[in-house]
Design a protein around this motif. Structure first.
Motif, mmCIF file in Angstrom:
data_model
loop_
_atom_site.group_PDB
_atom_site.id
_atom_site.type_symbol
_atom_site.label_atom_id
_atom_site.label_comp_id
_atom_site.label_asym_id
_atom_site.label_seq_id
_atom_site.Cartn_x
_atom_site.Cartn_y
_atom_site.Cartn_z
ATOM 1 N N ASP A 149 -4.195 -7.139 5.729
ATOM 2 C CA ASP A 149 -3.058 -6.781 6.578
ATOM 3 C C ASP A 149 -3.513 -6.056 7.835
ATOM 4 O O ASP A 149 -3.040 -6.341 8.942
ATOM 5 C CB ASP A 149 -2.079 -5.910 5.770
ATOM 6 N N GLU B 250 -0.707 0.267 10.391
ATOM 7 C CA GLU B 250 -1.048 0.388 8.962
ATOM 8 C C GLU B 250 -1.576 1.741 8.543
ATOM 9 O O GLU B 250 -2.258 1.829 7.519
ATOM 10 C CB GLU B 250 -2.166 -0.626 8.627
ATOM 11 N N HIS C 160 4.055 0.509 7.463
ATOM 12 C CA HIS C 160 5.013 0.276 6.368
ATOM 13 C C HIS C 160 4.686 1.106 5.128
ATOM 14 O O HIS C 160 5.270 0.873 4.069
ATOM 15 C CB HIS C 160 5.078 -1.223 6.027
ATOM 16 N N HIS C 161 3.746 2.042 5.221
ATOM 17 C CA HIS C 161 3.416 2.871 4.059
ATOM 18 C C HIS C 161 4.418 4.006 3.883
ATOM 19 O O HIS C 161 4.776 4.660 4.864
ATOM 20 C CB HIS C 161 2.015 3.486 4.205
ATOM 21 N N ALA D 238 4.483 -6.194 4.645
ATOM 22 C CA ALA D 238 3.167 -5.999 5.261
ATOM 23 C C ALA D 238 3.415 -5.472 6.665
ATOM 24 O O ALA D 238 4.483 -5.725 7.250
ATOM 25 C CB ALA D 238 2.399 -7.323 5.336
ATOM 26 N N CYS D 239 2.439 -4.788 7.203
ATOM 27 C CA CYS D 239 2.550 -4.353 8.594
ATOM 28 C C CYS D 239 2.717 -5.590 9.495
ATOM 29 O O CYS D 239 3.383 -5.555 10.517
ATOM 30 C CB CYS D 239 1.304 -3.549 8.963
ATOM 31 N N HIS E 88 0.963 2.724 -1.740
ATOM 32 C CA HIS E 88 2.320 2.249 -2.063
ATOM 33 C C HIS E 88 2.608 2.555 -3.531
ATOM 34 O O HIS E 88 1.702 2.879 -4.289
ATOM 35 C CB HIS E 88 2.418 0.741 -1.855
HETATM 36 MN MN MN Z 1 -0.271 -3.195 4.557
#
Ligand code: MN
Ligand code: AMP
Length: 324
Positions: A32, A89, A111-112, A130-131, A292
């Motif tokens: 990613d 990311e 996106h974390h 995903a980013c 995550h």
């Molecule tokens: Mn990612």
């Protein structure tokens, strides 16, 4: 589709107004982070921007097939001037591993969970699988058409971050983006084959060794894998070959979480994986790591059998907490 977030417009304007842009992402890059950086870099170059991509660690060999991977520079310090820096990311700026980024105008796209909003502009969307999902929307907003190279980069990011469309956070948006990716003419089967059917025989040997020695704890609900340098040498592997092996024990019905101890240097790297509502991110965070809910990691600077047991008991507690 929901309406675009207001931050997206500001990020577009900042990028359109910039002449020179630095892109970066986290240490030990994954599919990613690489795909997101390369695709956004290509889009910005199409707009005539001077783009450089600088990462702290080189990409694993597995990703050598990614178009333009060779344009990524490796460094630990950034001294040159840039109009703007896009950090992809990374839940915090130190995840980049790079020095010299403080005091710069930063666009944070991530996106974390737990992003600390370190940017001048921040676009944080945990609902993205995903980013690359966010990057793909940004490229669209910039008005740049997807080339097959960009489509390959974005597809690798989404394919790997979703564990081949199996993990949480897959939404209709994921498939809308994949539909756009597929219409560029790339062959998703070929891309998947490059990612999953292109490993070394050493990796296969190492997988066998790890599974052979796997321990099951907490009533078979926790699978424990342990790797050391001697095993790497015996299998004829490099650390790159380890990528993805941690997910294998989840294939067993009883296993709710995997703890993978990697004793391959001064510090102990620990990868955690889980199913459903079992939250291994909280365990990682309690040791100064992150990630995550179902995929997280941490580093233990001074490993001992006590710290190993502590990780295992916290993972067991996370499983117990998730049970109704
Ligand atoms: Mn990612
Ligand atoms: P890994 O097990 O190394 O593949 O990492 C799984 C997930 O956890 C990825 O999303 C990583 O970005 C994240 N992660 C791993 N280590 C850390 C850390 N020390 N701090 C924050 N996130 C991490």
């Amino acid at each position: 589709m929901t309406s675009p977030p207001p931050e997206l417009g500001r990020i577009r304007d900042a990028l359109l107004g910039a002449r020179s842009v630095l892109l970066t992402s986290h240490e030990r890059p994954d599919g990613d982070s690489l795909g997101s950086q390369l695709a956004l870099g290509a889009a910005l170059r199409q707009l005539g921007k001077q783009v450089r991509i600088i990462d702290y660690d080189p990409a694993p060999d597995l990703y050598a097939f990614l178009p333009d991977l060779g344009t990524i520079e490796i460094a630990d310090n950034v001294t040159d001037r840039f109009d703007t820096v896009v950090v992809l990311e990374c839940s915090s700026l130190d995840r980049t591993g790079l020095r010299g980024l403080d005091e710069r105008p930063i666009i944070n796209i991530d996106h974390h969970p737990g992003n600390v909003m370190y940017g001048t502009l921040n676009w944080h969307d945990e609902s993205a699988c995903a980013c690359a999902e966010l990057v793909s929307e940004l490229i669209d907003t910039l008005g740049v058409p997807l080339t097959p190279a960009m489509a390959t980069q974005l597809y690798v990011a989404i394919l790997t971050d979703t564990g081949s469309f199996r993990h949480a956070n897959i939404t209709p948006r994921t498939f809308t983006i994949c539909q756009k990716i597929a219409t560029t003419g790339i062959n998703p089967t070929d891309v998947a084959s490059q990612v999953y059917n292109n490993g070394s025989l050493g990796r296969l040997r190492l997988t066998g060794m790890l599974l052979e020695r796997m321990q099951l704890e907490h009533g078979h609900r926790v699978a424990v894998l342990r790797l050391n340098d001697a095993m790497l040498a015996e299998a004829g592997c490099t650390p790159d070959d380890i990528e993805g092996i941690v997910n294998i024990p989840l294939a067993a019905r009883d296993v709710q979480a995997v703890v993978f101890f990697k004793d391959t240097g001064a510090a102990m790297r620990v990868s955690l994986r889980s199913k459903g509502s079992v939250d291994v991110r909280q365990v990682a965070v309690s040791f100064g790591g992150g990630g995550h809910r179902n995929a997280a990691g941490l580093t233990i600077e001074h490993p001992s059998s006590e710290t190993d047991s502590l990780v295992l008991s916290r993972v067991a507690a996370a499983i117990t907490d998730s049970e109704p």
